[in-house]
Design a protein around this motif. Structure first.
Motif, PDB file in Angstrom:
ATOM      1  N   VAL A 131       0.836  -1.207   0.000  1.00 48.80           N
ATOM      2  CA  VAL A 131       0.000   0.000   0.000  1.00 48.80           C
ATOM      3  C   VAL A 131       0.868   1.253   0.000  1.00 48.80           C
ATOM      4  O   VAL A 131       0.513   2.262  -0.615  1.00 48.80           O
ATOM      5  CB  VAL A 131      -0.991  -0.007   1.191  1.00 48.80           C
ATOM      6  CG1 VAL A 131      -0.330   0.411   2.506  1.00 48.80           C
ATOM      7  CG2 VAL A 131      -2.176   0.911   0.896  1.00 48.80           C
ATOM      8  N   ALA A 132       2.022   1.201   0.658  1.00 51.18           N
ATOM      9  CA  ALA A 132       2.938   2.348   0.635  1.00 51.18           C
ATOM     10  C   ALA A 132       3.475   2.577  -0.766  1.00 51.18           C
ATOM     11  O   ALA A 132       3.645   3.721  -1.206  1.00 51.18           O
ATOM     12  CB  ALA A 132       4.086   2.129   1.613  1.00 51.18           C
ATOM     13  N   CYS A 176       2.592   6.963   4.780  1.00 49.35           N
ATOM     14  CA  CYS A 176       3.784   6.113   4.606  1.00 49.35           C
ATOM     15  C   CYS A 176       4.769   6.329   5.752  1.00 49.35           C
ATOM     16  O   CYS A 176       5.349   5.372   6.283  1.00 49.35           O
ATOM     17  CB  CYS A 176       4.459   6.410   3.272  1.00 49.35           C
ATOM     18  SG  CYS A 176       3.506   5.908   1.826  1.00 49.35           S
ATOM     19  N   THR A 177       4.951   7.589   6.131  1.00 50.03           N
ATOM     20  CA  THR A 177       5.855   7.903   7.245  1.00 50.03           C
ATOM     21  C   THR A 177       5.352   7.271   8.532  1.00 50.03           C
ATOM     22  O   THR A 177       6.134   6.721   9.315  1.00 50.03           O
ATOM     23  CB  THR A 177       5.971   9.432   7.412  1.00 50.03           C
ATOM     24  OG1 THR A 177       6.479   9.997   6.206  1.00 50.03           O
ATOM     25  CG2 THR A 177       6.905   9.782   8.563  1.00 50.03           C
ATOM     26  N   ILE A 200       7.612   3.433   6.489  1.00 47.74           N
ATOM     27  CA  ILE A 200       8.064   2.909   5.204  1.00 47.74           C
ATOM     28  C   ILE A 200       8.577   4.055   4.342  1.00 47.74           C
ATOM     29  O   ILE A 200       7.857   5.027   4.111  1.00 47.74           O
ATOM     30  CB  ILE A 200       6.908   2.179   4.487  1.00 47.74           C
ATOM     31  CG1 ILE A 200       6.417   1.019   5.361  1.00 47.74           C
ATOM     32  CG2 ILE A 200       7.371   1.670   3.113  1.00 47.74           C
ATOM     33  CD1 ILE A 200       5.174   0.333   4.824  1.00 47.74           C
ATOM     34  N   PRO A 201       9.808   3.964   3.856  1.00 46.65           N
ATOM     35  CA  PRO A 201      10.353   5.027   2.997  1.00 46.65           C
ATOM     36  C   PRO A 201       9.640   5.041   1.648  1.00 46.65           C
ATOM     37  O   PRO A 201       8.962   4.086   1.274  1.00 46.65           O
ATOM     38  CB  PRO A 201      11.825   4.642   2.843  1.00 46.65           C
ATOM     39  CG  PRO A 201      11.845   3.159   3.057  1.00 46.65           C
ATOM     40  CD  PRO A 201      10.783   2.872   4.077  1.00 46.65           C
ATOM     41  N   ALA A 202       9.827   6.104   0.907  1.00 47.43           N
ATOM     42  CA  ALA A 202       9.162   6.252  -0.384  1.00 47.43           C
ATOM     43  C   ALA A 202       9.638   5.209  -1.387  1.00 47.43           C
ATOM     44  O   ALA A 202      10.817   4.853  -1.416  1.00 47.43           O
ATOM     45  CB  ALA A 202       9.411   7.652  -0.926  1.00 47.43           C
ATOM     46  N   TYR A 203       8.708   4.729  -2.183  1.00 52.49           N
ATOM     47  CA  TYR A 203       9.031   3.887  -3.324  1.00 52.49           C
ATOM     48  C   TYR A 203       8.893   4.752  -4.573  1.00 52.49           C
ATOM     49  O   TYR A 203       7.960   5.551  -4.683  1.00 52.49           O
ATOM     50  CB  TYR A 203       8.067   2.701  -3.418  1.00 52.49           C
ATOM     51  CG  TYR A 203       8.363   1.590  -2.437  1.00 52.49           C
ATOM     52  CD1 TYR A 203       9.415   0.709  -2.653  1.00 52.49           C
ATOM     53  CD2 TYR A 203       7.585   1.414  -1.292  1.00 52.49           C
ATOM     54  CE1 TYR A 203       9.684  -0.327  -1.761  1.00 52.49           C
ATOM     55  CE2 TYR A 203       7.846   0.387  -0.395  1.00 52.49           C
ATOM     56  CZ  TYR A 203       8.896  -0.481  -0.634  1.00 52.49           C
ATOM     57  OH  TYR A 203       9.169  -1.503   0.254  1.00 52.49           O
ATOM     58  N   PHE A 204       9.806   4.585  -5.507  1.00 54.60           N
ATOM     59  CA  PHE A 204       9.767   5.403  -6.718  1.00 54.60           C
ATOM     60  C   PHE A 204       9.603   4.526  -7.951  1.00 54.60           C
ATOM     61  O   PHE A 204      10.038   3.366  -7.970  1.00 54.60           O
ATOM     62  CB  PHE A 204      11.042   6.238  -6.844  1.00 54.60           C
ATOM     63  CG  PHE A 204      11.174   7.288  -5.782  1.00 54.60           C
ATOM     64  CD1 PHE A 204      10.488   8.489  -5.889  1.00 54.60           C
ATOM     65  CD2 PHE A 204      11.970   7.060  -4.664  1.00 54.60           C
ATOM     66  CE1 PHE A 204      10.595   9.460  -4.908  1.00 54.60           C
ATOM     67  CE2 PHE A 204      12.080   8.021  -3.671  1.00 54.60           C
ATOM     68  CZ  PHE A 204      11.393   9.226  -3.793  1.00 54.60           C
ATOM     69  N   ASN A 246       3.938   0.286 -12.443  1.00 57.91           N
ATOM     70  CA  ASN A 246       4.773   0.845 -11.377  1.00 57.91           C
ATOM     71  C   ASN A 246       4.068   0.889 -10.016  1.00 57.91           C
ATOM     72  O   ASN A 246       4.650   1.366  -9.043  1.00 57.91           O
ATOM     73  CB  ASN A 246       5.214   2.258 -11.747  1.00 57.91           C
ATOM     74  CG  ASN A 246       6.399   2.275 -12.693  1.00 57.91           C
ATOM     75  OD1 ASN A 246       7.543   2.047 -12.297  1.00 57.91           O
ATOM     76  ND2 ASN A 246       6.128   2.516 -13.973  1.00 57.91           N
ATOM     77  N   MET A 247       2.851   0.404  -9.942  1.00 55.52           N
ATOM     78  CA  MET A 247       2.085   0.550  -8.701  1.00 55.52           C
ATOM     79  C   MET A 247       2.726  -0.203  -7.531  1.00 55.52           C
ATOM     80  O   MET A 247       2.786   0.298  -6.418  1.00 55.52           O
ATOM     81  CB  MET A 247       0.641   0.098  -8.902  1.00 55.52           C
ATOM     82  CG  MET A 247      -0.148   1.041  -9.797  1.00 55.52           C
ATOM     83  SD  MET A 247      -1.909   0.666  -9.884  1.00 55.52           S
ATOM     84  CE  MET A 247      -2.478   1.422  -8.371  1.00 55.52           C
ATOM     85  N   VAL A 248       3.178  -1.413  -7.789  1.00 54.74           N
ATOM     86  CA  VAL A 248       3.807  -2.211  -6.724  1.00 54.74           C
ATOM     87  C   VAL A 248       5.273  -2.419  -7.070  1.00 54.74           C
ATOM     88  O   VAL A 248       5.619  -3.169  -7.985  1.00 54.74           O
ATOM     89  CB  VAL A 248       3.097  -3.559  -6.521  1.00 54.74           C
ATOM     90  CG1 VAL A 248       3.821  -4.383  -5.453  1.00 54.74           C
ATOM     91  CG2 VAL A 248       1.641  -3.337  -6.120  1.00 54.74           C
ATOM     92  N   ASN A 249       6.135  -1.738  -6.349  1.00 56.31           N
ATOM     93  CA  ASN A 249       7.573  -1.815  -6.561  1.00 56.31           C
ATOM     94  C   ASN A 249       8.093  -3.195  -6.157  1.00 56.31           C
ATOM     95  O   ASN A 249       7.653  -3.767  -5.151  1.00 56.31           O
ATOM     96  CB  ASN A 249       8.248  -0.729  -5.722  1.00 56.31           C
ATOM     97  CG  ASN A 249       9.709  -0.568  -6.030  1.00 56.31           C
ATOM     98  OD1 ASN A 249      10.526  -1.444  -5.745  1.00 56.31           O
ATOM     99  ND2 ASN A 249      10.066   0.567  -6.606  1.00 56.31           N
ATOM    100  N   GLU A 250       9.014  -3.730  -6.929  1.00 54.25           N
ATOM    101  CA  GLU A 250       9.554  -5.057  -6.611  1.00 54.25           C
ATOM    102  C   GLU A 250      10.251  -5.094  -5.261  1.00 54.25           C
ATOM    103  O   GLU A 250      10.422  -6.167  -4.670  1.00 54.25           O
ATOM    104  CB  GLU A 250      10.506  -5.504  -7.721  1.00 54.25           C
ATOM    105  CG  GLU A 250       9.805  -5.735  -9.056  1.00 54.25           C
ATOM    106  CD  GLU A 250      10.746  -6.193 -10.154  1.00 54.25           C
ATOM    107  OE1 GLU A 250      11.952  -6.382  -9.859  1.00 54.25           O
ATOM    108  OE2 GLU A 250      10.286  -6.364 -11.299  1.00 54.25           O
TER     109      GLU A 250
END
Length: 310
Positions: free
Chosen positions: A86-87, A139-140, A144-148, A248-252
């Motif tokens: 979700v983050a 997210c904070t 959880i740090p940002a996913y790009f 790109n919605m769910v980062n690996e």
């Protein structure tokens, strides 16, 4: 503590819009914004402790739900995975909301300030600013740090926000909003989902429903009278934008964060028919609308199929 508790009738009304035919659509959306908008800094209980057993999203929406790998995971891993998922989705939302804001502002540059279209467009930009801050804070709060997005996607987004106009710009906006809308309507009712995610989802669903109606309205107006070549080109560009957004919605990186073997997890997610079915169902309304406008061409369908939107 959040005071938001919109029932199904409220949500349907904000999605479909007021049926008062005596006023133009943008003015009705402005009236809706004045009557039903929220301040996340007040509505979300940012100080509440996070229950360690609550998921980040409904487990059924996890990219691994229904796979043998999911069955092997511990309850703690499942919770951690869904929180990172979700983050990641929220981070992608922030990325695209920044693109959206620039496109809408550019589209309204030196617009007719007295008209409701101009005023609602700026209202939408203000909403998106609040949503981006809201997702960043969520997210904070989850630690959880940002996913790009992938680097190539970031650069494509840079080009898209600078060049997209008319139905292409609003089509990209609609794609991102429609896909997330269906997901969040489930999450906000999920009793197993973190309250912070449920509340932020409610806020986003209510306010984005107006944005989706505005995008549809703008797309209908901009493409009216367009010839076959323009429709084909616009259809393809919108589909490529959709592919970039959804892929790109769910980062690996979420899989490693949950203590999983990334290669095995990515393979399981890519083969997960349960999740593919959810994606197709969440995009059904969008595909009907694009087809109505003549924007569901064969080349466009090829891109939608790659990310299981059809």
């Amino acid at each position: 503590m959040s005071t938001i508790a919109p029932d199904a009738r409220t949500l349907d009304a904000t999605r479909d819009g007021t049926r008062d035919g005596t006023r133009d659509g943008s003015q009705r959306l402005l009236d809706s914004s004045a009557a039903l908008s929220y301040d996340p800094s007040v509505e979300v209980d940012w100080d509440a402790e996070l229950d360690p057993t609550h998921y980040g999203l409904n487990p059924e929406w996890s990219t691994l739900y229904g796979t043998p790998l999911w069955d092997e995971m511990t309850p703690e891993q499942r919770v951690r995975l869904t929180r990172h998922e979700v983050a990641s989705i929220m981070s992608t939302g922030i990325w695209f909301e920044m693109i959206l804001q620039q496109m809408v502002l550019r589209d309204q540059y030196c617009g007719k300030y007295a008209e409701s279209d101009f005023q609602f467009a700026l209202t939408e930009i203000a909403d998106e600013c609040r949503h981006s801050i809201m997702f960043a804070r969520a997210c904070t709060k989850m630690g959880i740090p940002a996913y790009f997005p992938r680097r190539a996607s970031v650069e494509l987004g840079r080009v898209f926000k600078s060049l997209a106009t008319a139905e292409v710009a609003y089509g990209g906006i609609l794609v991102a909003e429609e896909v997330l809308d269906v997901m969040q309507r489930d999450w906000m009712r999920g009793e197993q989902v973190l309250p912070i995610v449920r509340t932020t989802s409610k806020i986003h669903v209510v306010e984005e429903s107006r944005h989706m109606k505005f995008a549809r309205q703008e797309m209908r107006e901009r493409i009216e009278g367009a010839g076959p070549r323009r429709r084909q080109t616009s259809a393809l560009v919108i589909a490529i934008a959709a592919h970039v957004i959804v892929s790109n919605m769910v980062n690996e990186g979420v899989y490693a964060a949950a203590g999983l073997d990334p290669k095995r997890a990515v393979a399981a997610a890519e083969a997960n028919e349960h999740h593919h079915t959810l994606m197709r169902s969440s995009c059904a309304h969008l595909m009907e609308f694009l087809d109505e406008l003549g924007l569901l061409t064969r080349p466009a369908l090829a891109f939608y199929k790659r990310v299981h939107m059809v």
